[in-house]
Write a protein that holds these residues in place. Sequence first.
Motif, PDB file in Angstrom:
ATOM      1  N   THR A   1      -4.253   2.959  -4.381  1.00 36.64           N
ATOM      2  CA  THR A   1      -3.094   2.946  -3.485  1.00 36.64           C
ATOM      3  C   THR A   1      -2.492   1.560  -3.313  1.00 36.64           C
ATOM      4  O   THR A   1      -1.489   1.406  -2.629  1.00 36.64           O
ATOM      5  CB  THR A   1      -3.507   3.482  -2.096  1.00 36.64           C
ATOM      6  OG1 THR A   1      -4.533   2.644  -1.553  1.00 36.64           O
ATOM      7  CG2 THR A   1      -4.009   4.912  -2.189  1.00 36.64           C
ATOM      8  N   GLN A   2      -3.091   0.552  -3.919  1.00 32.26           N
ATOM      9  CA  GLN A   2      -2.593  -0.816  -3.777  1.00 32.26           C
ATOM     10  C   GLN A   2      -1.649  -1.156  -4.914  1.00 32.26           C
ATOM     11  O   GLN A   2      -1.919  -0.871  -6.081  1.00 32.26           O
ATOM     12  CB  GLN A   2      -3.735  -1.820  -3.745  1.00 32.26           C
ATOM     13  CG  GLN A   2      -3.252  -3.246  -3.536  1.00 32.26           C
ATOM     14  CD  GLN A   2      -4.381  -4.242  -3.425  1.00 32.26           C
ATOM     15  OE1 GLN A   2      -5.535  -3.871  -3.524  1.00 32.26           O
ATOM     16  NE2 GLN A   2      -4.058  -5.501  -3.206  1.00 32.26           N
TER      17      GLN A   2
ATOM     18  N   ARG B   1       0.261   5.204  -0.264  1.00 27.75           N
ATOM     19  CA  ARG B   1      -0.843   6.156  -0.215  1.00 27.75           C
ATOM     20  C   ARG B   1      -0.665   7.348  -1.150  1.00 27.75           C
ATOM     21  O   ARG B   1      -1.627   8.056  -1.435  1.00 27.75           O
ATOM     22  CB  ARG B   1      -1.046   6.632   1.221  1.00 27.75           C
ATOM     23  CG  ARG B   1      -1.307   5.480   2.181  1.00 27.75           C
ATOM     24  CD  ARG B   1      -1.846   5.954   3.511  1.00 27.75           C
ATOM     25  NE  ARG B   1      -2.097   4.824   4.406  1.00 27.75           N
ATOM     26  CZ  ARG B   1      -3.156   4.039   4.329  1.00 27.75           C
ATOM     27  NH1 ARG B   1      -4.085   4.272   3.417  1.00 27.75           N
ATOM     28  NH2 ARG B   1      -3.307   3.024   5.169  1.00 27.75           N
TER      29      ARG B   1
ATOM     30  N   THR C   1       0.850  -1.192   0.000  1.00 28.32           N
ATOM     31  CA  THR C   1       0.000   0.000   0.000  1.00 28.32           C
ATOM     32  C   THR C   1       0.882   1.238   0.000  1.00 28.32           C
ATOM     33  O   THR C   1       1.707   1.424   0.913  1.00 28.32           O
ATOM     34  CB  THR C   1      -0.917   0.027   1.237  1.00 28.32           C
ATOM     35  OG1 THR C   1      -1.731  -1.148   1.239  1.00 28.32           O
ATOM     36  CG2 THR C   1      -1.811   1.259   1.214  1.00 28.32           C
TER      37      THR C   1
END
Length: 697
Positions: A653-654, A601, A599
């Motif tokens: 965000t992944q 961000r 992740t």
Amino acid sequence: MVTRIVKTGYMLALLCMIAGIVYFFAANWPEMGREAKAGTSIGVMAVFYGTAAALAGRHHFVRRWLFIGGVLSFGISLALLGQIYNSHADSYWLFLVWLVPTALLARLTKDPALSVIAVVLLQLTCWFYYFPSAYHIEWAEWASFGRLLLFAAVNGAIFGLSRSPWAAHLAYAAMHGWLLVISVTGFSYERDVWWPYVYAALFAGLLYYFFAVTKQRSYALLTSLFAGLFLLIQYIRLLVDHFETWMLFIGLAAAGVILYGGIMLLRRTGVFSAGTRTGTWALTAFQAVITLAASALATASLLGLYLLWAESWSPYVLFFAAVFGFVLPAWLGRRWNAVVRYTLLAVGYGLGLTVAWELSAAVLFLYAAVLAIGLVRSADRGVHRLTTVALTLYLSAALDPAVEDGRFVLLALAALNGGLYAYGRWSGRTALTPLVLALGALGIATSVDVFAADGMYIAANLAMVAALAFFLFQRRRRERKIAWGYLGLYFVLKYYELAWNLLHKSVSLLAAGVMLLAWAVWLEKRNRLTLSEGVRWRRGVSFFVLLVVAVQFVFVGYTIWQKERLLRYGDVVKLELEPVDPRSVLQGDYIQLRYDISTIRSLDGSGKVKVALRKGPDGVHRFAGVYAVNGEKWPGFTRQQGDILINGTFYGTQVVYGIESYFVPEKTGIKRQENARFAYVRVSQHGDALLEAISTK
């Protein structure tokens, strides 16, 4: 007769061998090294393709199925490579790479079986792209809609261009399946406001086209089926938002419209007629679609009205209302329209079943006895099918509370339906519904995931195998088709059950396949048969087929070389992880991994990303920053000496790096999951990653 038995023996032997190979590789036998596994997979391909080539010009039936076995073994080899080098479980790339040569070979050879396999692989590619098993993607609204619509459009194009009827029908059904997925996933997006109207307009055009213009029975039937599913989904959605009297009356009105519209279509279009065997089947299937759609809407609406209006809940009131208000009139109205009669019967049975498990056993046994008497005396096939299903379910509701071991209930249901099937054969009114229900009940009784692995488990499995073997070699074609379907389901069930490990199942299936093959060869030679039936290739096709097969071997070999090179020369990276434990369809048990770099961000949208990893004092590599996005250097980050760049694909965000799956031997995943804390990854100079091992330190 003997020819059919020999063909069945050959096909059963091939099926056992393919299943045995899948089981063997999925077991992830730790005693076999990477080289042995890779060599075995290539050897399996060579055996199937080589034997098929050796039979060129003769024995077309066996050659054809060996060639299909080679196509399947290529996919199994790809899955094994993913297991060996810990690529994504059930990756869409696996099915896509498998799809391309399969589609080419189907096009070259004109083999309908290969065409069907290609369409199935296309659906698996689309499914695991949109619903990946090793990680989760939160699709943006229009990204989701665009991809699903593209899947539907591709299947629509295949439907229009395919020359194989089976492949065309499958692609048409898949097209509607993806359009329905749009409807279901659209509940969480704003498009569910307008999409149902678009899909309804499409249904209207297709129904008109197939009923009034082309009058193609099969496509008219498929369109009607999906239209009914679409209406039911929309009605359930509206009920969730508006569980009120007026909405329930709308549901009743919709059921009436479906019923009336179906009857009018039958009367005025003439698409479904009972003049031939195919026409009779199509008519029966269309009546079933109308009955199920109308009865589902009516049952849900009536149940909802009872819940809203009744001052006190009484299962007996609803049950007797269903019996005397719907079932009894349908039984007595023998001169009524068949669809109306079947719909009333289905509504009555459905309403009664909603409360059946709250009724006394005496009432249920009495009702089941009455249904059994009526079933034996009924000559109407539609009434016979509906009542057989209802009798099975009501008897299950009566026996379930009184019997501790559910297998006795299932075996009783299997015996009941087996007796009904035998009585039908004896009386000359053979019905397949009891056979389907009998094999289904017996198949569930063989599951050790539900019941204990004791003597009854062994007896149930032996009974299932004996029943399938008996019907596979039956003269009646419909019974054989049902048996083949249940045999496939049985293999899937045995793959997932835990009573017997995959390696032992594999050896047993391979041994059974060899024995069946030897028996079929002996029987063929003894009777001096010539099995020349099969799809014959056009002149010049063999060269291109050989080229495609050669490319398959080259691809497998190149993949092995590339992965081994990365393992030898790639930089070692140590990452912290958080594992979970599912199972792959073809590749066996694996641990699903998640990293602290999964992740990021600061990312948004989707595309390709290069992430910088920096080694900490504890030897663990952690996120240092985003180096590049979609080929452009990310501002604000300065790469330091020793930083390692790793490639990924991001969705919001992944980030997915292709190292999210770690395959383990069967039944060892939970233990490794509890102890694993770190992953050791090899990263090439170009940023490609390969998961090498997981460890506690």
